[in-house]
Design a protein around this motif. Structure first.
Motif, PDB file in Angstrom:
ATOM      1  N   LEU A  85      36.701  36.070  34.292  1.00 15.72           N
ATOM      2  CA  LEU A  85      37.996  36.039  33.718  1.00 15.72           C
ATOM      3  C   LEU A  85      38.874  35.215  34.358  1.00 15.72           C
ATOM      4  O   LEU A  85      39.982  34.733  34.063  1.00 15.72           O
ATOM      5  N   PHE A  86      39.030  35.282  35.852  1.00 15.31           N
ATOM      6  CA  PHE A  86      39.843  34.186  36.668  1.00 15.31           C
ATOM      7  C   PHE A  86      39.788  32.960  36.340  1.00 15.31           C
ATOM      8  O   PHE A  86      40.677  32.105  36.125  1.00 15.31           O
ATOM      9  N   LEU A  87      38.479  32.348  36.120  1.00 15.13           N
ATOM     10  CA  LEU A  87      38.243  31.087  35.838  1.00 15.13           C
ATOM     11  C   LEU A  87      38.692  30.436  34.423  1.00 15.13           C
ATOM     12  O   LEU A  87      39.289  29.702  33.991  1.00 15.13           O
ATOM     13  N   LEU A  88      38.666  31.612  33.204  1.00 18.33           N
ATOM     14  CA  LEU A  88      38.945  31.482  31.786  1.00 18.33           C
ATOM     15  C   LEU A  88      40.229  31.902  31.598  1.00 18.33           C
ATOM     16  O   LEU A  88      40.909  31.580  30.476  1.00 18.33           O
ATOM     17  N   ASP A  90      43.294  30.632  32.203  1.00 20.29           N
ATOM     18  CA  ASP A  90      44.155  29.734  31.765  1.00 20.29           C
ATOM     19  C   ASP A  90      43.385  28.626  31.087  1.00 20.29           C
ATOM     20  O   ASP A  90      43.736  27.361  31.147  1.00 20.29           O
ATOM     21  N   CYS A  91      42.331  28.921  30.363  1.00 17.47           N
ATOM     22  CA  CYS A  91      41.239  28.021  29.876  1.00 17.47           C
ATOM     23  C   CYS A  91      42.045  27.285  28.958  1.00 17.47           C
ATOM     24  O   CYS A  91      42.751  27.683  27.970  1.00 17.47           O
ATOM     25  N   CYS A  92      41.799  25.781  29.108  1.00 13.40           N
ATOM     26  CA  CYS A  92      42.314  24.791  28.002  1.00 13.40           C
ATOM     27  C   CYS A  92      43.709  24.643  27.895  1.00 13.40           C
ATOM     28  O   CYS A  92      44.073  24.367  26.937  1.00 13.40           O
ATOM     29  N   GLY A  93      44.484  25.044  28.909  1.00 12.29           N
ATOM     30  CA  GLY A  93      45.805  25.062  28.953  1.00 12.29           C
ATOM     31  C   GLY A  93      46.638  25.859  27.602  1.00 12.29           C
ATOM     32  O   GLY A  93      47.719  25.484  27.015  1.00 12.29           O
ATOM     33  N   GLU A 100      38.160  27.605  21.772  1.00 10.93           N
ATOM     34  CA  GLU A 100      37.238  28.265  20.661  1.00 10.93           C
ATOM     35  C   GLU A 100      35.870  28.083  20.962  1.00 10.93           C
ATOM     36  O   GLU A 100      34.834  28.667  20.790  1.00 10.93           O
ATOM     37  N   PRO A 101      35.495  26.806  21.241  1.00 11.98           N
ATOM     38  CA  PRO A 101      33.956  26.350  21.356  1.00 11.98           C
ATOM     39  C   PRO A 101      33.416  27.352  22.461  1.00 11.98           C
ATOM     40  O   PRO A 101      32.357  27.725  22.337  1.00 11.98           O
ATOM     41  N   LEU A 102      34.024  27.181  23.428  1.00  9.41           N
ATOM     42  CA  LEU A 102      33.867  27.889  24.807  1.00  9.41           C
ATOM     43  C   LEU A 102      33.482  29.671  24.391  1.00  9.41           C
ATOM     44  O   LEU A 102      32.420  30.059  24.726  1.00  9.41           O
ATOM     45  N   MET A 103      34.434  29.924  23.630  1.00  8.06           N
ATOM     46  CA  MET A 103      34.435  31.512  23.342  1.00  8.06           C
ATOM     47  C   MET A 103      33.116  31.567  22.433  1.00  8.06           C
ATOM     48  O   MET A 103      32.686  32.623  22.391  1.00  8.06           O
ATOM     49  N   ALA A 104      33.028  30.886  21.365  1.00 11.67           N
ATOM     50  CA  ALA A 104      32.152  31.069  20.518  1.00 11.67           C
ATOM     51  C   ALA A 104      30.638  31.110  21.255  1.00 11.67           C
ATOM     52  O   ALA A 104      29.752  31.796  20.919  1.00 11.67           O
ATOM     53  N   GLU A 105      30.590  30.131  22.065  1.00 12.40           N
ATOM     54  CA  GLU A 105      29.137  29.966  23.111  1.00 12.40           C
ATOM     55  C   GLU A 105      29.022  31.270  23.958  1.00 12.40           C
ATOM     56  O   GLU A 105      27.904  31.996  23.904  1.00 12.40           O
ATOM     57  N   LEU A 106      29.937  31.893  24.273  1.00  5.72           N
ATOM     58  CA  LEU A 106      29.964  32.889  25.193  1.00  5.72           C
ATOM     59  C   LEU A 106      29.464  34.187  24.209  1.00  5.72           C
ATOM     60  O   LEU A 106      29.070  35.150  24.405  1.00  5.72           O
ATOM     61  N   SER A 107      30.112  34.344  22.754  1.00  6.34           N
ATOM     62  CA  SER A 107      29.758  35.175  21.949  1.00  6.34           C
ATOM     63  C   SER A 107      28.447  35.121  21.336  1.00  6.34           C
ATOM     64  O   SER A 107      27.875  36.355  20.988  1.00  6.34           O
TER      65      SER A 107
END
Length: 119
Positions: A85-88, A90-93, A100-107
């Motif tokens: 959560l710390f790393l994500l 401020d994800c992508c400003g 969205e691509p990162l979140m889709a991959e995590l999901s």
């Protein structure tokens, strides 16, 4: 989690044996593993693994308890969650189209029903 804690946690994982030990413990959640079994599975001497597990414990990434003569180690999944959560945070400003691509991959990660290990 603050920056200092994140650096400490990432530093503990920034060594191949420690990273593999942590991943092994995550795979064996929720029961954990005795230190000797983990050493055998990783192919490292037990005293070497013990030193690595101490580093991971100091970073809050593993917890242990005694079960008779054995010490059982478990991954501290709450700490992994905090780091992620710390790393994500401020994800992508704040740009949704980049996140969205990162979140889709995590999901899309699938977890087996017999363990919390995901692929």
């Amino acid at each position: 989690m603050d920056s200092i804690a994140a650096v400490t946690t990432l530093g503990a994982l920034a060594q191949s044996t420690r990273l593999e030990a942590f991943r092994l413990l995550v795979h064996h959640e929720p029961n954990g593993l005795p230190a000797g079994a983990a050493a055998r599975l990783l192919g490292v001497p037990q005293n070497t693994l013990s030193a690595h597990l101490n580093v991971l414990a100091q970073a809050g990434l593993v917890v242990s308890h005694r079960d008779g003569r054995q010490v059982i180690y478990r991954a501290a999944l709450g700490r992994l969650r905090e780091l992620t959560l710390f790393l994500l945070q401020d994800c992508c400003g704040g740009r949704r189209e980049l996140a969205e691509p990162l979140m889709a991959e995590l999901s899309a990660l699938t977890c087996s029903s017999s363990s919390t290990a995901c692929r």
